[in-house]
Design a protein around this motif. Sequence first.
Motif, mmCIF file in Angstrom:
data_model
loop_
_atom_site.group_PDB
_atom_site.id
_atom_site.type_symbol
_atom_site.label_atom_id
_atom_site.label_comp_id
_atom_site.label_asym_id
_atom_site.label_seq_id
_atom_site.Cartn_x
_atom_site.Cartn_y
_atom_site.Cartn_z
ATOM 1 N N GLN A 39 -42.271 -1.148 45.859
ATOM 2 C CA GLN A 39 -42.022 0.288 45.801
ATOM 3 C C GLN A 39 -40.951 0.582 44.755
ATOM 4 N N GLY A 40 -41.246 1.514 43.881
ATOM 5 C CA GLY A 40 -40.308 1.917 42.850
ATOM 6 C C GLY A 40 -40.392 1.099 41.576
ATOM 7 N N SER A 41 -41.165 0.027 41.579
ATOM 8 C CA SER A 41 -41.309 -0.797 40.377
ATOM 9 C C SER A 41 -42.390 -0.233 39.476
ATOM 10 N N ARG A 42 -42.285 -0.502 38.209
ATOM 11 C CA ARG A 42 -43.271 -0.014 37.245
ATOM 12 C C ARG A 42 -44.387 -1.040 37.096
ATOM 13 N N ASP A 43 -45.575 -0.651 37.473
ATOM 14 C CA ASP A 43 -46.757 -1.506 37.371
ATOM 15 C C ASP A 43 -47.554 -1.109 36.136
ATOM 16 N N GLY A 44 -48.130 -2.075 35.461
ATOM 17 C CA GLY A 44 -49.060 -1.774 34.395
ATOM 18 C C GLY A 44 -48.526 -1.850 32.980
ATOM 19 N N ALA A 45 -47.291 -2.275 32.767
ATOM 20 C CA ALA A 45 -46.812 -2.450 31.400
ATOM 21 C C ALA A 45 -47.730 -3.467 30.719
ATOM 22 N N ARG A 46 -48.183 -3.148 29.516
ATOM 23 C CA ARG A 46 -49.203 -3.976 28.868
ATOM 24 C C ARG A 46 -48.749 -4.384 27.475
ATOM 25 N N TYR A 47 -48.975 -5.638 27.152
ATOM 26 C CA TYR A 47 -48.631 -6.201 25.853
ATOM 27 C C TYR A 47 -49.890 -6.826 25.272
ATOM 28 N N ILE A 48 -50.085 -6.662 23.963
ATOM 29 C CA ILE A 48 -51.305 -7.138 23.316
ATOM 30 C C ILE A 48 -50.947 -7.861 22.020
ATOM 31 N N THR A 49 -51.598 -9.007 21.790
ATOM 32 C CA THR A 49 -51.409 -9.739 20.536
ATOM 33 C C THR A 49 -52.401 -9.221 19.493
ATOM 34 N N ASP A 50 -52.249 -9.701 18.281
ATOM 35 C CA ASP A 50 -53.205 -9.392 17.217
ATOM 36 C C ASP A 50 -54.500 -10.164 17.440
ATOM 37 N N PRO A 51 -55.613 -9.684 16.872
ATOM 38 C CA PRO A 51 -56.856 -10.456 16.927
ATOM 39 C C PRO A 51 -56.647 -11.841 16.301
ATOM 40 N N ASP A 52 -57.429 -12.799 16.735
ATOM 41 C CA ASP A 52 -57.385 -14.190 16.258
ATOM 42 C C ASP A 52 -56.092 -14.910 16.633
ATOM 43 N N TYR A 53 -55.386 -14.417 17.645
ATOM 44 C CA TYR A 53 -54.216 -15.134 18.162
ATOM 45 C C TYR A 53 -54.658 -16.495 18.702
ATOM 46 N N VAL A 54 -55.850 -16.523 19.291
ATOM 47 C CA VAL A 54 -56.478 -17.755 19.769
ATOM 48 C C VAL A 54 -57.769 -17.941 18.984
ATOM 49 N N ASP A 55 -58.014 -19.151 18.519
ATOM 50 C CA ASP A 55 -59.243 -19.438 17.780
ATOM 51 C C ASP A 55 -60.375 -19.667 18.779
#
Length: 79
Positions: A39-55
């Motif tokens: 309760q009271g915590s922020r859910d859903g913060a999202r971080y995204i890498t660039d394409p081709d971060y993984v081959d």
Amino acid sequence: MKILATLDTADFSDCVNTGYRFNLYSDGHISATYRTRWQGSRDGARYITDPDYVDVSTIDASDDDHDALALLTSAVQDV
């Protein structure tokens, strides 16, 4: 964009657990979404890498050491 693999850092069905849900996408980028039910915590913060971060061209479904989940796990190992 197709999700190739998903990795959770906790069991999110339990309300006391917090952590990240990592997804590996077909273009090689990874997303990390923060998950919490406190309760009271922020859910859903999202971080995204660039394409081709993984081959993703190295994925071999017949080899457990080179499947999508193994690549995702090794990519986020130090996070």
